[in-house]
Design a protein around this motif. Structure first.
Motif, PDB file in Angstrom:
ATOM      1  N   VAL A  34      39.917   4.924 -59.682  1.00 17.11           N
ATOM      2  CA  VAL A  34      39.668   6.279 -60.193  1.00 17.11           C
ATOM      3  C   VAL A  34      38.345   6.823 -59.677  1.00 17.11           C
ATOM      4  O   VAL A  34      38.220   8.009 -59.355  1.00 17.11           O
ATOM      5  N   ASN A  35      37.336   5.955 -59.601  1.00 15.39           N
ATOM      6  CA  ASN A  35      36.009   6.412 -59.177  1.00 15.39           C
ATOM      7  C   ASN A  35      35.997   6.943 -57.751  1.00 15.39           C
ATOM      8  O   ASN A  35      35.136   7.738 -57.376  1.00 15.39           O
ATOM      9  N   GLN A  36      36.957   6.490 -56.934  1.00 13.90           N
ATOM     10  CA  GLN A  36      37.012   6.960 -55.546  1.00 13.90           C
ATOM     11  C   GLN A  36      37.757   8.286 -55.403  1.00 13.90           C
ATOM     12  O   GLN A  36      37.801   8.851 -54.321  1.00 13.90           O
ATOM     13  N   ASP A  37      38.392   8.754 -56.476  1.00 12.70           N
ATOM     14  CA  ASP A  37      39.113  10.026 -56.458  1.00 12.70           C
ATOM     15  C   ASP A  37      38.246  11.053 -57.182  1.00 12.70           C
ATOM     16  O   ASP A  37      38.208  11.105 -58.411  1.00 12.70           O
ATOM     17  N   SER A  38      37.508  11.864 -56.415  1.00  9.76           N
ATOM     18  CA  SER A  38      36.543  12.794 -57.007  1.00  9.76           C
ATOM     19  C   SER A  38      37.229  13.802 -57.922  1.00  9.76           C
ATOM     20  O   SER A  38      36.696  14.154 -58.987  1.00  9.76           O
ATOM     21  N   ALA A  39      38.398  14.298 -57.511  1.00 11.92           N
ATOM     22  CA  ALA A  39      39.100  15.288 -58.345  1.00 11.92           C
ATOM     23  C   ALA A  39      39.502  14.692 -59.686  1.00 11.92           C
ATOM     24  O   ALA A  39      39.339  15.310 -60.745  1.00 11.92           O
ATOM     25  N   LEU A  40      40.000  13.462 -59.672  1.00 11.84           N
ATOM     26  CA  LEU A  40      40.419  12.806 -60.918  1.00 11.84           C
ATOM     27  C   LEU A  40      39.216  12.483 -61.793  1.00 11.84           C
ATOM     28  O   LEU A  40      39.262  12.648 -63.024  1.00 11.84           O
TER      29      LEU A  40
END
Length: 861
Positions: A214-220
């Protein structure tokens, strides 16, 4: 384009044609055969492309099944037949943009000079009005869910089941495509999200999709930060990216409403309502769903708090059970309500529970001491220590030291007493022994005549008490003691110490304390300790004074202790040697156990090989009987002989199935299994099993339908998958009524195949379904009479679970048929050991024979 009218027609001269062109809603004029005479632009916009309606065509396509107009077709007939003059109906349908539309339709006949039946169809859009009513209905239903959760403890007792129920109810109420509950891994930063529940409007609950990194998905990550502020969010597919866009594409959804579940300042879950259209959620709906999420969060938080309290209580109980001291707690009347296991053990009670409920007064050795003990505790506010005697379970007394205090509740009311008790029986014994030793030392000092002395540096002589003479072995008549009296009696080994310490310390005016020995008769000596301080007057050293003490007894004790320590060290060395011997013995035992384990493993292998050989030898003579007896049965017309052959065929089939079942069960229990995984086409296998059961199918006149597509396949062992389908299809045939139906179908999913086997036979009572997969369990008498041994379904379930699949059986009761749902992975992640070859003690010819039997009987059931 608005269709033109034919010249000279009635409508070219009437007011109806311009009238329908100016109507805001759809309008159309038809004759009694539903031929279109005229339409307006709105009517064509709604129905022309989707329903093939064009100018001068017919409106009959609107009467097709599942079309909103199909429900009001009877109203058209009544007006055409003259039974009604007009009719007003409300229709509902979904537009090409997936938007729901509601229209109020007027159907009426139009008078005309030709006296032909002409119908006018006109409508107005009431979608907004209906949507408003629908939205209020949805909100009322959501409030009803909130009331149900608030009034019931079902969410507290069964949270997972209740959350599933809430999801399905919300999905049906809001008429959405999917509803899911996602659980976030922790308090943050977030690393993964688990979709624990995923509900589909068409298929019910399915397997959800987890989100990692999750931390690598900025939008999420940004979305989760917004949700922490207790704000619901409506996402639209064109505006999302990353893993969320993947979910939108996978679920073919255009929008999603996200309702956060907040605990304190942390986001730990969220509800997602997926819709296939870009849906606008009203503020009232979002507020109602947020209230629902808050109620669920409150209930779950309460459950979590109480679980934490229970765990704290368990940890506290475990802690007090582990400490060596005795812990207790009483109520305000002095009844024990909690005790540690060490207290029960020290007092000789069987368990802590057997001691709870006992009055603390009964444990005190002298009951009359209880009021004094209680009054002293109540009179003080701090922790107090007391020495008391406690009575054990077998009426012994132990000396104890107790530290206790009063405990109060939040309102300041007295609740009871809690404290810790230490067993000081041994300390008491040591104390008594020490007192006795001290008394003996006092007596010894008197007997030894410890004395005092003073030395005059100018006169070079001592003034001593009478005990000094006895210590030095001098006659009291001598009256004067000099340094020579000391040196003449000091043993040579200590003489240098005496001459070094005493004169120097006296001359320099310093304190001294040393030991020396004096000679006695019979080669004995006495230890003396001399201790002195300088005698100074007006800064001038006049001498020294002090004591002389006989320390012979102490030295004897020290020497004894040194001897004991030496002996103890020797014993320790002996123990080390014994420990080394024990380690050698343990290594020897370990080697023996390893050898025995290898022998047992070899015996288990031989047992498996023996069962396989015997099983195949038993099945071999049955195979021709299964094939030949039905053939003979067809050739015989004698009824009595036919009946005997029918019984023989059934008995042979039963024996053969029992042997096969026992072999399957033995293989399931074996430590080794054949690793022959390959692609199996399900439809082909089902056809083969139906062919194998052709005699029984023909005998019962059954109708069997196999609608599984030929390309559906899974990776399994042929033996295992034949075991599964042979048992399930065989049961469906066996328990079907004469002239019954058996339907076999399949659904294809992304990573699995679902197979449904449905019959109309004897069915299963509800109380038997939960136990239907137990070994040797048979549901009822009707099944006993058909040669069932209660092993087939148990083996099927074990094989399916071995391949990470699932199986469930449903039935509405006796005589109402049975439906089996089987879910198999297309590519199961399973590691099977290849069974080793048979023991070398068997000849190669025997192995060839067994292999040939396995090939020829591979499809026997």
């Amino acid at each position: 384009m608005i269709p033109p009218l034919q010249n000279g027609s009635f409508f070219s001269k009437s007011i109806y044609y311009p009238l329908i062109q100016n109507l805001p809603g759809p309008a159309c004029i038809t004759d009694s055969n539903f031929q279109i005479l005229a339409t307006n632009k709105k009517f064509l916009e709604i129905f022309s492309s989707k329903h093939a309606i064009s100018q001068y065509s017919t409106i009959k396509p609107l009467f097709q099944k599942n079309h909103p107009f199909s429900g009001i077709q009877e109203e058209f007939k009544k007006i055409i037949e003259g039974n009604k003059s007009h009719s007003i109906q409300i229709i509902h349908f979904q537009s090409e943009t997936y938007h729901e539309k509601w229209y109020k339709i007027l159907i009426t006949s139009i008078p005309n000079p030709e006296k032909e039946i002409i119908l006018l169809i006109s409508g107005c859009d009431i979608t907004d009005e209906c949507n408003l009513k629908t939205e209020q209905t949805r909100i009322n239903e959501i409030l009803k869910i909130i009331q149900d959760i608030t009034k019931s403890d079902h969410l507290y007792d069964h949270p997972e089941e209740q959350i599933q129920q809430v999801m399905s109810r919300i999905g049906l109420i809001t008429n959405i495509q999917y509803c899911s509950y996602m659980e976030i891994d922790g308090l943050g930063p977030y690393t993964s999200i688990q979709e624990r529940y995923f509900w589909s409007k068409k298929k019910g609950f399915l397997i959800g999709t987890d989100i990692n990194n999750v931390n690598q998905d900025s939008a999420l990550s940004s979305l989760l930060q917004i949700l922490v502020s207790h704000t619901p969010i409506v996402l639209k597919k064109p505006k999302v990216s990353g893993q969320l866009k993947y979910l939108f594409d996978k679920r073919k959804s255009e929008s999603a409403l996200i309702i956060p579940l907040i605990q304190g300042i942390y986001l730990y879950g969220m509800f997602l309502l997926w819709d296939r259209e870009i849906r606008e959620w009203s503020q009232t709906e979002q507020t109602a769903l947020m209230i629902l999420a808050g109620v669920i969060e409150t209930k779950l938080a309460r459950r979590q708090v109480e679980d934490n309290l229970v765990r704290s209580e368990e940890k506290f109980q475990s802690l007090i059970d582990q400490i060596g001291d005795m812990y207790f707690m009483t109520d305000k009347s002095g009844i024990l309500i909690r005790v540690s296991s060490s207290m029960a053990k020290n007092l000789g009670y069987p368990s802590s529970q057997s001691l709870e409920g006992t009055s603390f007064e009964e444990l005190i050795h002298s009951p009359e001491y209880w009021p004094i003990f209680l009054s002293e505790i109540i009179s003080g506010e701090k922790i107090k220590d007391y020495d008391i005697q406690l009575r054990t379970y077998d009426n012994r007394s132990i000396y104890s030291s107790i530290s206790c205090r009063l405990i109060y509740d939040d309102d300041g009311l007295l609740q009871g007493i809690e404290g810790v008790i230490r067993d000081i029986s041994r300390r008491k014994q040591y104390g008594d022994l020490l007192t006795d030793i001290e008394w003996k030392l006092e007596q010894a000092q008197k007997i030894a005549r410890m004395g005092v002395w003073s030395y005059d540096i100018h006169l070079e002589r001592f003034r001593v008490s009478p005990e000094i003479f006895a210590l030095l072995g001098l006659s009291q008549e001598q009256n004067i003691v000099t340094i020579h009296d000391f040196t003449s009696r000091t043993i040579p080994q200590d003489l240098d110490k005496l001459l070094s310490f005493f004169p120097r310390a006296v001359d320099q005016g310093i304190e001294f304390d040393f030991e020396f020995r004096i000679n006695l008769m019979e080669k004995k000596f006495r230890y003396l300790r001399i201790k002195g301080k300088p005698l100074i007057k007006k800064g001038i050293i006049h001498g020294s004074f002090g004591i002389i003490q006989d320390i012979t007894e102490r030295k004897d004790v020290e020497n004894h202790l040194m001897k004991y320590a030496t002996e103890l060290e020797e014993k320790t060395m002996e123990l080390d040697a014994m420990r080394t011997q024990l380690l050698d013995m343990n290594r020897d035992l370990d080697n023996r156990v390893r050898k025995r384990t290898v022998q047992i493993d070899q015996l288990l292998k031989q047992k498996d090989e023996f069962i396989q050989i015997i099983g195949h030898d038993l099945k071999t003579p049955l195979t021709p009987l299964v094939a030949i007896l039905p053939y003979i049965r067809k050739k015989i017309d004698d009824p009595e002989l036919c009946e005997l052959l029918d019984n023989s065929i059934e008995d042979v089939a039963t024996i053969r199935k029992l042997v096969t079942t026992i072999l399957d069960l033995a293989q399931m229990n074996s430590l080794y299994m054949i690793s022959d995984i390959q692609d199996i086409y399900i439809s082909e296998l089902v056809n083969q099993i139906i062919s194998d059961n052709a005699y029984l199918i023909h005998q019962k006149s059954l109708h069997i339908t196999n609608s599984i597509l030929s390309e559906y396949s899974v990776k399994m062992s042929p033996v295992h998958i034949e075991t599964i389908f042979g048992n399930l299809i065989g049961n469906a045939i066996k328990y079907s009524f004469i002239d019954g139906n058996v339907q076999i179908s399949a659904n294809n999913y992304q990573d699995s195949i679902e197979i449904i086997i449905k019959d109309e036979g004897i069915g299963i009572e509800l109380e038997h379904i939960t136990r239907i997969f137990e070994e040797f369990y048979r549901a009822d008498n009707s099944r006993h009479e058909r040669g069932s041994h209660g092993l087939g379904l148990a083996i099927v379930k074990r094989v399916i679970e071995m391949y990470h699949g699932t199986i469930s059986i449903q039935s509405e009761g006796a005589g109402k048929g049975t439906t089996v749902h089987l879910l198999l992975k297309k590519h199961p992640d399973i590691l099977l050991k290849k069974k080793p070859k048979f023991s070398e003690s068997f000849s190669s010819n025997k192995m060839v024979k067994v292999d040939e039997r396995a090939k020829t009987q591979g499809h026997d059931r």
